[in-house]
Design a protein around this motif. Structure first.
Motif, PDB file in Angstrom:
ATOM      1  N   SER A  19       0.827  -1.214   0.000  1.00  0.00           N
ATOM      2  CA  SER A  19       0.000   0.000   0.000  1.00  0.00           C
ATOM      3  C   SER A  19       0.858   1.259   0.000  1.00  0.00           C
ATOM      4  N   SER A  20       0.169   2.403   0.025  1.00  0.00           N
ATOM      5  CA  SER A  20       0.801   3.735   0.078  1.00  0.00           C
ATOM      6  C   SER A  20       1.683   3.983  -1.142  1.00  0.00           C
ATOM      7  N   LEU A  21       1.220   3.563  -2.310  1.00  0.00           N
ATOM      8  CA  LEU A  21       1.950   3.778  -3.549  1.00  0.00           C
ATOM      9  C   LEU A  21       1.447   5.030  -4.262  1.00  0.00           C
ATOM     10  N   THR A  22       2.162   5.454  -5.271  1.00  0.00           N
ATOM     11  CA  THR A  22       1.808   6.639  -6.049  1.00  0.00           C
ATOM     12  C   THR A  22       1.066   6.227  -7.311  1.00  0.00           C
ATOM     13  N   ALA A  23       0.003   6.939  -7.630  1.00  0.00           N
ATOM     14  CA  ALA A  23      -0.808   6.603  -8.803  1.00  0.00           C
ATOM     15  C   ALA A  23       0.004   6.761 -10.087  1.00  0.00           C
ATOM     16  N   GLY A  24      -0.287   5.882 -11.065  1.00  0.00           N
ATOM     17  CA  GLY A  24       0.340   5.969 -12.371  1.00  0.00           C
ATOM     18  C   GLY A  24       1.848   5.815 -12.328  1.00  0.00           C
ATOM     19  N   THR A  25       2.330   4.876 -11.489  1.00  0.00           N
ATOM     20  CA  THR A  25       3.768   4.694 -11.302  1.00  0.00           C
ATOM     21  C   THR A  25       4.129   3.233 -11.446  1.00  0.00           C
ATOM     22  N   ARG A  26       5.293   2.975 -12.059  1.00  0.00           N
ATOM     23  CA  ARG A  26       5.769   1.613 -12.229  1.00  0.00           C
ATOM     24  C   ARG A  26       6.588   1.194 -11.008  1.00  0.00           C
ATOM     25  N   TYR A  27       6.325  -0.029 -10.516  1.00  0.00           N
ATOM     26  CA  TYR A  27       7.040  -0.580  -9.360  1.00  0.00           C
ATOM     27  C   TYR A  27       7.549  -1.980  -9.692  1.00  0.00           C
ATOM     28  N   THR A  28       8.666  -2.351  -9.089  1.00  0.00           N
ATOM     29  CA  THR A  28       9.247  -3.678  -9.268  1.00  0.00           C
ATOM     30  C   THR A  28       9.284  -4.400  -7.935  1.00  0.00           C
ATOM     31  N   PHE A  29       8.785  -5.633  -7.923  1.00  0.00           N
ATOM     32  CA  PHE A  29       8.762  -6.480  -6.726  1.00  0.00           C
ATOM     33  C   PHE A  29       9.536  -7.755  -7.038  1.00  0.00           C
ATOM     34  N   THR A  30      10.334  -8.192  -6.092  1.00  0.00           N
ATOM     35  CA  THR A  30      11.098  -9.421  -6.259  1.00  0.00           C
ATOM     36  C   THR A  30      10.809 -10.356  -5.101  1.00  0.00           C
ATOM     37  N   VAL A  31      10.453 -11.603  -5.416  1.00  0.00           N
ATOM     38  CA  VAL A  31      10.233 -12.617  -4.391  1.00  0.00           C
ATOM     39  C   VAL A  31      11.382 -13.623  -4.441  1.00  0.00           C
ATOM     40  N   PHE A  32      12.005 -13.851  -3.281  1.00  0.00           N
ATOM     41  CA  PHE A  32      13.029 -14.882  -3.121  1.00  0.00           C
ATOM     42  C   PHE A  32      12.452 -15.987  -2.249  1.00  0.00           C
ATOM     43  N   SER A  33      12.619 -17.224  -2.642  1.00  0.00           N
ATOM     44  CA  SER A  33      12.309 -18.331  -1.741  1.00  0.00           C
ATOM     45  C   SER A  33      13.580 -18.671  -0.970  1.00  0.00           C
ATOM     46  N   VAL A  34      13.411 -19.131   0.267  1.00  0.00           N
ATOM     47  CA  VAL A  34      14.546 -19.345   1.169  1.00  0.00           C
ATOM     48  C   VAL A  34      14.442 -20.734   1.777  1.00  0.00           C
ATOM     49  N   PHE A  35      15.501 -21.519   1.619  1.00  0.00           N
ATOM     50  CA  PHE A  35      15.572 -22.858   2.199  1.00  0.00           C
ATOM     51  C   PHE A  35      16.896 -23.012   2.934  1.00  0.00           C
ATOM     52  N   GLU A  36      16.822 -23.360   4.224  1.00  0.00           N
ATOM     53  CA  GLU A  36      18.032 -23.535   5.043  1.00  0.00           C
ATOM     54  C   GLU A  36      18.943 -22.308   4.946  1.00  0.00           C
ATOM     55  N   ASN A  37      18.301 -21.105   5.018  1.00  0.00           N
ATOM     56  CA  ASN A  37      19.008 -19.823   4.959  1.00  0.00           C
ATOM     57  C   ASN A  37      19.697 -19.568   3.621  1.00  0.00           C
ATOM     58  N   VAL A  38      19.394 -20.373   2.617  1.00  0.00           N
ATOM     59  CA  VAL A  38      19.929 -20.154   1.266  1.00  0.00           C
ATOM     60  C   VAL A  38      18.848 -19.492   0.431  1.00  0.00           C
TER      61      VAL A  38
END
Length: 447
Positions: A307-326
């Motif tokens: 939330s709390s984003l700016t209208a008409g703006t491009r954003y990049t999200f990255t998801v990392f999966s984590v196994f045994e701290n890797v």
């Protein structure tokens, strides 16, 4: 109904606007044999790494600063990876694709690159051997059926296996398939004492069953028939070599993550990705910050709204999966929030067959769609700061001219007529495909 324009950027994965299946790679610095590495990957993630393009190579290299070799999912299966060039399933009866007539000790993949098959006549009695596909041989083409019997043609040109395959497909049907001993005897008699190509061939296979033929071999590799598993070398731009499967190396697993955008408005973007298992957690990275997510209870997906984003703006999200701290190589989605609605949408004039409209420009990045009577007109953001003016002209307006005049004569208030109802929809303008955004529904007024 709201419509959104969504842009996706995928790293090392397959693109699908509605849902993307993304490989995330892990480097595990645990030296084990190839089969043990495969078991660990299948138990705790998806499988040993499948690498299908140069983007996957880059993603694998980004998982560690380690400079040695590591197992990937490619390996040799000398018994079950063979395929016939003619892949028409109607040509083969039950188990007929599995007929083999190997010489003793064959196939042996001598020097690691014997992926094609020759039939040897004469004293070898039509037995088969594997050989490099770049060798040149005479060959036998399948020429269809004659009076219900299979027909074969021997071609006395020396060609490589691939060249022979192309010749047979252009001039006959395909390189010869052999479904049983009777057909093997026919071709043996046709061959005499010659060595000829038949249609059987193979490729190395991926642990997860992928059919990708992408290869990234180091110079001189593969080079041994006894080294049937494949490593990637982090010190050699991730290039591959064959190694003995009983050697011990670290390894690379991958997870398949379905990561999608489920909705957005002017100030928020909602994301969803699937749970892998109870041992894999996640990190969401956005604008330099990271949010940790533990593996949730149950089997459902993980949902999160930023939330709390700016209208008409491009954003990049990255998801990392984590196994045994890797941490995995990660997958990124780039999306835009909906732009703000335009203001001051008004009718500035009209006659019997046209209506003039005007509305304010938002900025140089926001274009517009004007919707009227089931049609849409795309209008780009104009230069300068002035308003946008547009005239709608149509003979269809003449149908309600009398009723409009009557209404206007009877009142000085704005009139809501179906002919004057227009939807102005603003869209986020990029070079990518345009789509509709949140509509603004305003009835034009006439005095």
């Amino acid at each position: 109904m709201d419509y959104w324009l969504i842009f996706f950027v995928f790293t090392g994965g397959l693109l699908d606007v509605a849902s993307a299946q993304i490989r995330q790679y892990y480097f595990l610095n645990i030296p084990v044999e190839w089969t043990t590495a495969q078991t660990i990957c299948r138990t705790n993630s998806t499988d040993l790494a499948t690498i299908e393009n140069t983007a996957d190579i880059s993603a694998v290299l980004s998982t560690t600063t380690y400079a040695g070799k590591a197992w990937i999912g490619l390996y040799d299966d000398l018994l079950n990876s063979w395929r016939w060039s003619l892949n028409d399933s109607s040509f083969y009866g039950e188990r007929e694709t599995e007929f083999r007539n190997w010489q003793s000790g064959q196939p042996n993949n001598l020097n690691g690159q014997q992926y094609c098959v020759e039939l040897v006549g004469g004293s070898h009695n039509g037995t088969w051997g594997d050989i490099e596909c770049t060798a040149t041989r005479h060959f036998v083409c399948y020429n269809g059926t004659v009076n219900g019997n299979v027909s074969y043609v021997k071609i006395n040109n020396f060609l490589t296996w691939t060249e022979a395959q192309r010749y047979c497909r252009e001039h006959h049907v395909d390189l010869a398939s052999i479904r049983n001993q009777t057909e093997n005897d026919i071709i043996t008699n046709l061959t005499g004492s010659d060595f000829v190509w038949i249609g059987l061939h193979r490729e190395k296979v991926w642990s997860d069953g992928s059919t990708s033929l992408f290869r990234h071999w180091a110079t001189g590799q593969p080079n041994s028939g006894q080294e049937r598993c494949v490593t990637t070398a982090f010190s050699d731009s991730g290039r591959w070599s064959d190694d003995n499967c009983t050697n011990s190396f670290p390894f690379i697993c991958y997870l398949t993550i379905s990561f999608r955008l489920t909705g957005q408005n002017e100030t928020s973007i909602s994301l969803q990705w699937n749970k892998v298992n109870n041992y894999v957690n996640f990190i969401l990275q956005f604008n330099g910050t990271e949010t940790n997510f533990t593996a949730p209870a149950g089997d459902g997906p993980i949902n999160h709204t930023v939330s709390s984003l700016t209208a008409g703006t491009r954003y990049t999200f990255t998801v990392f999966s984590v196994f045994e701290n890797v941490r995995s190589s990660g997958v990124s989605i780039t999306a835009v929030t909906a732009p703000t609605n335009t203001v001051s949408f008004r009718a500035t004039g009209q006659n019997e067959t046209s209506i003039r409209l005007q509305w304010n420009k938002v900025n140089n990045n926001v274009s517009f769609i004007l919707q009227f009577n089931g049609t849409e007109t795309y209008i780009t953001a104009p230069a300068g700061d002035g308003p946008i003016n547009h005239t709608v002209s149509s003979s269809r307006l003449e149908l309600d001219t009398h009723s409009l005049s009557s209404l206007c004569l009877r009142t000085s208030e704005a009139v809501e007529s179906p002919l004057l109802q227009s939807l102005l929809q603003s869209t986020y303008s990029t070079s990518a495909q345009q789509d509709k955004m949140r509509p603004v529904s305003i009835c034009s007024g006439i005095k």
